[in-house]
Write an enzyme that holds these catalytic residues in place. Structure first.
Site, PDB file in Angstrom:
ATOM      1  N   GLU A   1     -31.421  10.365 -12.886  1.00 45.35           N
ATOM      2  CA  GLU A   1     -30.410  11.273 -13.425  1.00 45.35           C
ATOM      3  C   GLU A   1     -30.463  11.330 -14.952  1.00 45.35           C
ATOM      4  O   GLU A   1     -29.584  11.901 -15.588  1.00 45.35           O
ATOM      5  CB  GLU A   1     -29.005  10.807 -12.995  1.00 45.35           C
ATOM      6  CG  GLU A   1     -28.600  11.247 -11.592  1.00 45.35           C
ATOM      7  CD  GLU A   1     -29.526  10.728 -10.509  1.00 45.35           C
ATOM      8  OE1 GLU A   1     -29.826   9.524 -10.488  1.00 45.35           O
ATOM      9  OE2 GLU A   1     -29.961  11.550  -9.682  1.00 45.35           O
TER      10      GLU A   1
ATOM     11  N   ASP B   1     -31.570  17.114  -5.235  1.00 45.37           N
ATOM     12  CA  ASP B   1     -31.314  15.670  -5.235  1.00 45.37           C
ATOM     13  C   ASP B   1     -31.302  15.095  -3.821  1.00 45.37           C
ATOM     14  O   ASP B   1     -30.590  14.149  -3.523  1.00 45.37           O
ATOM     15  CB  ASP B   1     -29.976  15.353  -5.935  1.00 45.37           C
ATOM     16  CG  ASP B   1     -29.799  13.862  -6.210  1.00 45.37           C
ATOM     17  OD1 ASP B   1     -28.649  13.394  -6.216  1.00 45.37           O
ATOM     18  OD2 ASP B   1     -30.813  13.164  -6.373  1.00 45.37           O
TER      19      ASP B   1
END
Lengths: 205, 572
Positions: free
Chosen positions: B213, B342
């Site tokens: 991230e 994701d």
């Protein structure tokens, strides 16, 4: 003549003593190098950073790394602010770190903010949707680069979220589209919920 | 007479003397044992013990049970017939009230658990009493995703090893908890951090990294277990990360890529490998025969905004195999090329014998994907043999994220999140815990922000839609879902299977439950005072089998926080 000479010596000795005493006091103060700067911060942010004015955020007990990053961002212009920009520009990295460390070591003040059940419900719904806890943690005390929000000034929290939404504040890329996906009233409800959060730490380190 | 008295006296003295000597020797032994175990000073974990962990019904030596990561515990004292009698044996409260993701490790009656913010406790596994408590001195910069968690230590030799939130590998004396050494794995300011447990083998400590991230360059590193020196690094994003320009994911669905635009962007921007992400979130499986390390690689950075990282983004979202001695690449299989959702590979892979498509038994690798499928591979070349029926709803998969957000299931937490699966090799079933958590995916063009959170948009949970979870049993030789139990809330944590025919798993509402591994029938449950969101373990002390699990809740799903380690045994 002799008396004046003696007086001068005595004065010199006296001032040496004073200076010596002050120096050892200063040596014990790890923030000596930035005391003056801290003083000027406190003009707006309050004694020890426990701001009593809603538009100036509480710094006392805020996360060290978050404070340091904000000062860096103010200086570089990544976070645009007409007051903080010039103030931060005058600081070197080491000074920023000391100032940030000082305020992070103070105690977060307890102010009484009220909120009603309705606002709390709206706030909690938005928080669940935005998954805010994933970064700001369960008690909203934050950690490291993620700031504490619990008990922060209502006006400052509101302005911050709306500034992220409108992109007038740009130094946290994770915030932009997230804030934009909520209505203003929803964000205000979140601000009310957060400002009313007490210090009961659910999270102990 | 004098002589006899003298000799009696002498004898008496000798006897007393010997007794005293014996008593003293006994005391010294007792003192050492207090810091050690009832089984003598057997705190050293040998490579041989680790290699035979799958058949070790006394200890729990690996985060996921053994090097194959089966999470199948060989003891059957607790079984389908008597698990109804399971009761609380002891409770230990840690100092840290925050999410617990630790797998308790047990070595000859000594249990090691970790907490959020990197505390380590050594406990007497029979009584739950503390032996020692270590608090890592955390640096000011910790950049992690999804909670300040820690998934446990690895015990090896006379030390226990832990990865920390400020991206260090620490080695502690297993007996005393004193710090022996620490190594800085990578720069936390750039987004590197550790929440996983390391894996020790052949004098090496293997560890991956967080950071998908944050625009890191992911890796698996091997450190010398004695000195902390770095031995090798495998970078999960190679310098040529563009790959084969795949248009379909492993389940055969079109990923809606604009290959032409990506190829043009690649020419303009160059290869994005330096900030491409690809963290390795969890333990590796190790095939000891071939000396191969298997792991799964997480998402590319930034999660949602793909235009800035053209190409397949190798080896993100992949199963990868490397050589244990050198870290050299052996093979890979990419589940989703150029992922913008994701939906990465995080649940640790499992090595086991599987049936290939010609009905022949081969060495296989299993992985539970965030997509909600169990993938079954050949271990020799990483090829996909089959994928299971979906374990969770698939809605609108795939749809590209937009500025205003698009709804898709699975949500960005999966599917299967980081939670390790468990298998029952006799039934050839694998057990996964799932999430049904509808989300909208939002995209926003974002340049690399120098170590700050870099999602390239946002994930939002749809507030007014129902959420739930599953426990799903899949036959990995056929891909069929054999049974499924719906749970009140999305599941995260882990599952343990035992030779007693049971599977154990906990829920965010505090329920810790045992099910019949064959049928999914609920056989036992116990309510904890916080979310049970950690992988369970089991062990034996003094002839009694225990089940142990952490109950500290979870940050990501915001389940009630706590600080308890709970141990259970059969009641009388």
């Amino acid at each position: 003549m002799h008396g004046m000479y003696m007086t001068r010596i005595m004065s010199a000795l006296f001032f040496c003593l004073i200076a010596g005493y002050s120096q050892s006091e200063e040596a014990a103060d790890e923030f000596a190098a930035v005391r003056e700067i801290i003083g000027s911060c406190q003009v707006c942010h309050g004694e020890e950073g426990a701001s009593t004015q809603q538009q100036y955020p509480i710094l006392a007990g805020q996360e060290f790394y978050y404070l340091y990053v904000q000062l860096k961002d103010f200086k570089s212009g990544l976070r645009a602010d007409p007051i903080m920009g010039p103030l931060a520009s005058a600081l070197e990295k080491e000074q920023m770190q000391l100032v940030a460390q000082y305020f992070s070591e103070q105690s977060w003040p307890q102010y009484e903010y009220a909120t009603d059940d309705n606002q709390t419900n709206v706030g909690l719904t938005v928080i669940a949707a935005g998954q805010c806890v994933a970064c700001h943690l369960g008690a909203f005390h934050g950690n490291s680069r993620v700031p504490r929000l619990a008990g922060q000034h209502l006006e400052y929290l509101t302005k911050t979220m709306l500034d992220f939404k409108s992109k007038s504040r740009n130094n946290s890329p994770a915030k932009g589209s997230l804030m934009a996906s909520f209505g203003d009233e929803q964000l205000i409800a979140v601000a009310q919920y957060l400002s009313a959060l007490g210090d009961d730490s659910e999270s102990v380190r | 007479m004098m002589g006899i008295t003298k000799s009696k006296k002498l004898l008496f003295t000798l006897i007393i003397g010997s007794s005293t000597a014996l008593y003293s020797a006994g005391s010294i032994h007792a003192q050492e044992v207090e810091g050690g175990t009832l089984y003598g000073d057997m705190l050293t974990v040998t490579q041989d013990m680790l290699d035979h962990a799958a058949g070790d019904a006394n200890n729990f030596l690996h985060t996921n049970g053994n090097y194959n990561q089966t999470r199948y515990y060989p003891a059957h004292q607790i079984n389908v017939h008597n698990v109804g009698d399971l009761e609380r044996a002891w409770t230990f409260e840690t100092e840290v009230v925050e999410s617990m993701e630790t797998t308790p490790i047990v070595v000859n009656g000594v249990m090691y658990v970790t907490t959020s913010f990197n505390h380590v406790y050594a406990l007497n596994a029979e009584s739950g009493k503390q032996i020692w408590h270590f608090k890592h001195k955390m640096g000011p910069i910790t950049t992690y995703c999804c909670g300040p968690n820690n998934r446990g230590v690895f015990a090896y030799g006379d030390k226990v090893y832990m990865g920390t939130l400020d991206a260090k590998l620490v080695a502690l004396n297993a007996k005393t908890g004193e710090l022996e050494w620490e190594s800085q794995i990578a720069d936390p300011e750039l987004g590197y951090s550790e929440t996983m447990a390391p894996t020790a083998v052949d004098g090496k400590i293997l560890i991956g990294t967080n950071g998908g991230e944050y625009g890191i360059r992911g890796f698996v590193k091997a450190y010398d277990a004695d000195t902390g020196d770095l031995l090798w690094t495998f970078n999960t994003t190679p310098e040529n990360s563009a790959g084969v320009w795949a248009t379909e994911d492993a389940t055969g669905r079109d990923m809606l890529r604009d290959i032409k635009a990506e190829k043009a962007a690649l020419k303009e921007l160059g290869d994005p490998y330096r900030t491409l992400g690809g963290g390795v979130w969890q333990n590796m499986a190790i095939d000891r025969d071939s000396g191969t390390v298997y792991f799964v690689v997480g998402n590319p950075s930034p999660d949602l905004y793909g235009a800035i990282r053209p190409g397949d983004n190798l080896y993100t979202n992949s199963l990868v195999a490397v050589d244990l001695a050198t870290g050299n690449y052996k093979c890979h299989f990419q589940y989703i090329a150029h992922d913008v959702w994701d939906l990465d590979a995080v649940s640790p892979p499992i090595l086991t014998t599987v049936m290939n498509n010609r009905g022949k038994e081969v060495k296989g690798v299993l992985h539970g994907g965030k997509t909600g499928y169990v993938y079954v591979h050949r271990a020799d070349n990483c090829d996909l043999i089959r994928f299971s029926e979906p374990m969770v709803s698939q809605e609108n998969r795939w749809v590209l994220p937009t500025a205003d957000g698009e709804r898709m299931l699975p949500g960005a937490n999966g599917g299967v999140e980081w939670s390790p699966m468990a298998i029952n090799p006799k039934l050839h079933m694998t057990y996964a815990i799932n999430l049904h958590q509808p989300m909208t995916y939002h995209v926003e063009a974002t340049p690399y922000p120098g170590g700050k959170l870099w999602l390239g948009g946002a994930f939002k949970v749809i507030a007014d839609e129902q959420q739930w979870g599953n426990i799903t049993a899949v036959d990995y030789n056929t891909g069929q879902v054999k049974w499924k139990v719906k749970t009140q809330q999305p599941m995260i944590g882990g599952i343990l299977a035992t030779a007693g025919g049971l599977v154990f798993t906990g829920e965010g509402n505090g329920w810790f439950r045992a099910y019949n591994a064959k049928s999914g029938e609920l056989l036992w449950q116990h309510k904890a005072s916080a979310g049970v969101n950690a992988p369970p373990a089991s062990y034996n002390v003094g002839g009694t089998q225990y089940i142990v699990v952490g109950a500290g809740g979870n940050v990501q799903l915001n389940y009630k926080r706590g600080n308890e380690v709970l141990a259970f045994k059969l009641g009388n």
